[in-house]
Design a protein around this motif. Structure first.
Motif, PDB file in Angstrom:
ATOM      1  N   LYS A 154      44.100   2.936 -59.858  1.00 25.12           N
ATOM      2  CA  LYS A 154      43.052   3.946 -59.970  1.00 25.12           C
ATOM      3  C   LYS A 154      42.409   4.177 -58.606  1.00 25.12           C
ATOM      4  N   ASN A 155      41.860   5.393 -58.454  1.00 32.34           N
ATOM      5  CA  ASN A 155      41.162   5.704 -57.204  1.00 32.34           C
ATOM      6  C   ASN A 155      39.883   4.900 -57.090  1.00 32.34           C
ATOM      7  N   ASP A 156      39.639   4.348 -55.920  1.00 26.24           N
ATOM      8  CA  ASP A 156      38.348   3.781 -55.560  1.00 26.24           C
ATOM      9  C   ASP A 156      37.731   4.689 -54.504  1.00 26.24           C
ATOM     10  N   TYR A 157      36.416   4.567 -54.293  1.00 21.59           N
ATOM     11  CA  TYR A 157      35.689   5.533 -53.474  1.00 21.59           C
ATOM     12  C   TYR A 157      34.906   4.827 -52.371  1.00 21.59           C
ATOM     13  N   VAL A 158      34.976   5.403 -51.165  1.00 26.27           N
ATOM     14  CA  VAL A 158      34.206   4.912 -50.028  1.00 26.27           C
ATOM     15  C   VAL A 158      33.295   6.046 -49.576  1.00 26.27           C
ATOM     16  N   ILE A 159      31.973   5.835 -49.612  1.00 26.33           N
ATOM     17  CA  ILE A 159      31.004   6.840 -49.166  1.00 26.33           C
ATOM     18  C   ILE A 159      30.365   6.350 -47.872  1.00 26.33           C
ATOM     19  N   ASP A 160      30.451   7.164 -46.826  1.00 28.75           N
ATOM     20  CA  ASP A 160      29.896   6.824 -45.512  1.00 28.75           C
ATOM     21  C   ASP A 160      28.666   7.683 -45.275  1.00 28.75           C
ATOM     22  N   THR A 161      27.465   7.095 -45.327  1.00 34.07           N
ATOM     23  CA  THR A 161      26.225   7.867 -45.190  1.00 34.07           C
ATOM     24  C   THR A 161      25.957   8.303 -43.755  1.00 34.07           C
ATOM     25  N   SER A 162      26.735   7.812 -42.783  1.00 38.56           N
ATOM     26  CA  SER A 162      26.478   8.184 -41.392  1.00 38.56           C
ATOM     27  C   SER A 162      26.693   9.666 -41.152  1.00 38.56           C
ATOM     28  N   VAL A 163      27.478  10.335 -42.021  1.00 37.14           N
ATOM     29  CA  VAL A 163      27.729  11.764 -41.831  1.00 37.14           C
ATOM     30  C   VAL A 163      26.761  12.616 -42.648  1.00 37.14           C
ATOM     31  N   SER A 164      25.781  11.980 -43.325  1.00 33.60           N
ATOM     32  CA  SER A 164      24.840  12.753 -44.141  1.00 33.60           C
ATOM     33  C   SER A 164      23.771  13.441 -43.298  1.00 33.60           C
ATOM     34  N   GLY A 165      23.540  12.934 -42.077  1.00 32.62           N
ATOM     35  CA  GLY A 165      22.500  13.501 -41.228  1.00 32.62           C
ATOM     36  C   GLY A 165      21.124  12.942 -41.491  1.00 32.62           C
ATOM     37  N   SER A 166      21.016  11.937 -42.378  1.00 31.42           N
ATOM     38  CA  SER A 166      19.728  11.350 -42.707  1.00 31.42           C
ATOM     39  C   SER A 166      19.608   9.977 -42.061  1.00 31.42           C
ATOM     40  N   SER A 167      18.521   9.752 -41.323  1.00 34.27           N
ATOM     41  CA  SER A 167      18.283   8.456 -40.696  1.00 34.27           C
ATOM     42  C   SER A 167      17.843   7.407 -41.705  1.00 34.27           C
ATOM     43  N   PHE A 168      17.529   7.853 -42.929  1.00 24.88           N
ATOM     44  CA  PHE A 168      17.035   6.938 -43.948  1.00 24.88           C
ATOM     45  C   PHE A 168      18.047   5.836 -44.240  1.00 24.88           C
ATOM     46  N   TRP A 169      19.336   6.145 -44.156  1.00 23.58           N
ATOM     47  CA  TRP A 169      20.380   5.214 -44.541  1.00 23.58           C
ATOM     48  C   TRP A 169      20.915   4.414 -43.364  1.00 23.58           C
ATOM     49  N   CYS A 170      20.363   4.580 -42.183  1.00 23.24           N
ATOM     50  CA  CYS A 170      20.927   3.959 -40.990  1.00 23.24           C
ATOM     51  C   CYS A 170      19.953   2.981 -40.349  1.00 23.24           C
ATOM     52  N   GLY A 171      20.521   1.935 -39.760  1.00 21.19           N
ATOM     53  CA  GLY A 171      19.760   1.005 -38.952  1.00 21.19           C
ATOM     54  C   GLY A 171      19.922   1.343 -37.482  1.00 21.19           C
ATOM     55  N   ALA A 172      19.743   0.340 -36.624  1.00 25.02           N
ATOM     56  CA  ALA A 172      19.813   0.589 -35.190  1.00 25.02           C
ATOM     57  C   ALA A 172      21.212   1.006 -34.753  1.00 25.02           C
ATOM     58  N   SER A 173      22.252   0.424 -35.362  1.00 26.72           N
ATOM     59  CA  SER A 173      23.619   0.729 -34.904  1.00 26.72           C
ATOM     60  C   SER A 173      24.584   1.018 -36.040  1.00 26.72           C
ATOM     61  N   HIS A 174      24.222   0.740 -37.290  1.00 23.21           N
ATOM     62  CA  HIS A 174      25.129   0.938 -38.406  1.00 23.21           C
ATOM     63  C   HIS A 174      24.428   1.681 -39.532  1.00 23.21           C
TER      64      HIS A 174
END
Length: 541
Positions: free
Chosen positions: A204-224
């Protein structure tokens, strides 16, 4: 059309008469939005804001207004929320009852009204469910069925997620969209936002969501940034959260629902070769001077290499929109908003009321913007962006000066604008909406200051919230309590509520919660602007 400007004597009398100030400001009549925007000439906006006075006002009428506002919000037209339950309101109630499967009597039972009004208040806070409902075929009316089924412990038929995506993944997309500028549909179309692969080998398909491309700093730390991996299991999809950057499906491996991040393989470490101590030697004759030359035990010569440290990235600016989404989730998990009798966490109680006030301010501003002729949202935002620097000197004093001192100087600023009270009120209403919508909190706070300064003292509550929660201003409890007191005093003396007028104990809740706030750190003044700027202005038809 006649433009009426503030006369100094008139304004002085309004400001010096505290009891009459809010009433006079509210009953000036036609409101003007001054100036020119996009080449459109000023036109008069008729607000005709009527207030109930004398003994005719009652708690029941206030509750009726809230019921009517809730009916209108969910698409059951009850007319102007005036507190009089006439034929149109009864028809709206009957339509609501039919929609919910209740007997269509036109008269609300206690449960039916409580569910309607609590759903309306819950929707005002926002959050992923509200955003998703607005994009669905039934609009916000669909929330009523969703929350009814949620209370009954079943999943609503309309909550199946985005086409082709499991519900767990759809909910995560909504959660991310609530704190990012793009909509959920736009995020799903962004390259790299979602990647599919069979990570656990179950076909079955599994899903990987990368929030770095969302444009929101809310989901990001200093480097990740946050990465969500959803692995399929017989019970549904299990979410795994990581902090990473530049990931692909090959970055993860899963066993059933549990996933791990495959860290980059490091080269095997080798034992260092012992060397003799390094000593400086004189450069050979004719060698260029300027760097220290070192000689190793083997006689090799190497020039010294300077070392530089990379600057640390600036901490992301806190997002009030994201904060309100989190507050909404906490409120829902706690079974509803805190009251005076159920309050256990004063900061969360104030956070709930902050987000309610923000929603009311945005709704009021959006209604005024809708009346502006030949003006685009971008033009409105551009005009309001000039408002931030104009009010910045006053914002910089919020943590250090008393509310009365700041309001006195804002009133002097108001006198210099040569605008009527209604012009100022409407301009502040529009810019408050623009500021909160875009998370530009200096614009929103400046607008609240203007409202409080022209006599609408209940708006001082917003300044108290910003100071107590630390959004747009340094977190300073003593200053927050000062501004809360301004709003509470006005409400206790009969001023019209600016936010959630159907919540009679709201002032008591804010008073009790603000009194329990703990000590706060010292405020850091915001640098004042030395440039004289003016308020933005708009045109209407």
């Amino acid at each position: 059309m006649v433009r009426n400007t503030i006369k100094p004597a008139l304004v002085a009398s309004l400001f010096l008469t505290s009891a009459a100030g809010p009433s006079a400001a509210d009953n000036l009549g036609a409101a003007l939005l001054g100036g020119i925007v996009g080449g459109a000439i000023i036109n008069e906006v008729n607000r005709n804001k009527k207030r109930s006075t004398g003994s005719g006002y009652s708690v029941a009428r206030s509750q009726n207004r809230e019921t009517q506002a809730a009916l209108n919000y969910f698409g059951f037209p009850a007319g102007t929320p005036d507190g009089v339950m006439g034929r149109k309101s009864r028809a709206a109630i009957a339509n609501y009852q039919v929609h919910m499967g209740f007997p269509a009597t036109g008269q609300l039972t206690t449960y039916e009204r409580d569910f309607l009004v609590s759903s309306y208040n819950r929707a005002q806070v926002g959050g992923p469910q509200v955003i998703k409902a607005m994009q669905g075929p039934n609009g916000v009316r669909g929330l009523l069925h969703t929350w009814r089924d949620e209370a009954a412990g079943v999943r609503s038929a309309g909550s199946g997620g985005y086409p082709g995506l499991p519900i767990e993944v759809s909910d995560a997309v909504d959660e991310i969209a609530a704190s990012a500028e793009p909509s959920a549909e736009q995020l799903l179309q962004r390259s790299g936002f979602m990647q599919l692969a069979d990570l656990n080998g179950d076909g079955k398909n599994d899903y990987v969501i990368d929030t770095s491309v969302s444009g929101s700093s809310f989901w990001c730390g200093a480097s990740h940034c946050s990465v969500m991996v959803f692995a399929s299991t017989p019970q549904g999809y299990q979410r795994n959260d990581f902090m990473a950057r530049g990931v692909t499906p090959a970055s993860f491996s899963c066993h059933q629902g549990v996933c791990r991040h495959n860290e980059p393989v490091q080269a095997a470490a080798t034992a260092p070769t012992p060397v003799a101590p390094v000593t400086p030697v004189a450069p050979p004759a004719g060698a260029q001077q300027g760097g220290t030359v070192m000689a190793s035990a083997g006689g090799q010569i190497a020039a010294a290499i300077p070392t530089f440290s990379a600057p640390q990235p600036a901490a992301p600016t806190a997002s009030l929109a994201s904060h309100c989404s989190k507050v909404s989730l906490l409120t829902n998990s706690n079974g509803g908003y805190m009251t005076v009798s159920t309050m256990t966490d004063p900061e969360l109680a104030l956070g709930e009321q902050f987000c309610i006030a923000r929603s009311y301010a945005m709704n009021a501003g959006e209604a005024v913007v809708a009346t502006l002729a030949n003006v685009t949202p971008a033009q409105v935002d551009g005009q309001c962006d000039g408002f931030g620097p104009a009010i910045q000197p006053f914002l910089g004093r919020l943590g250090t000066d008393s509310s009365q001192a700041v309001l006195a100087d804002v009133q002097k600023f108001v006198l210099q604008t040569n605008m009527s009270l209604d012009q100022l009120a409407n301009t502040a209403t529009v810019c408050m909406f623009s500021g909160y919508r875009r998370d530009k909190l200096d614009i929103a706070m400046g607008s609240a200051l203007i409202m409080a300064a022209i006599g609408k003292r209940p708006y001082a509550e917003l300044i108290g919230h910003h100071l107590s929660q630390g959004f747009g201003a340094p977190k300073t409890v003593s200053a927050a309590q000062d501004w809360y007191a301004v709003a509470i005093s006005a409400l206790e003396n009969g001023a019209e509520a600016a936010f959630s007028p159907g919540q009679p104990e709201r002032a008591a809740l804010i008073k009790a919660a603000s009194a329990q706030l703990g000590a706060a750190g010292a405020a850091q003044p915001v640098p004042a602007s030395g440039t004289a700027l003016s308020l933005p202005s708009f045109s209407t038809d």
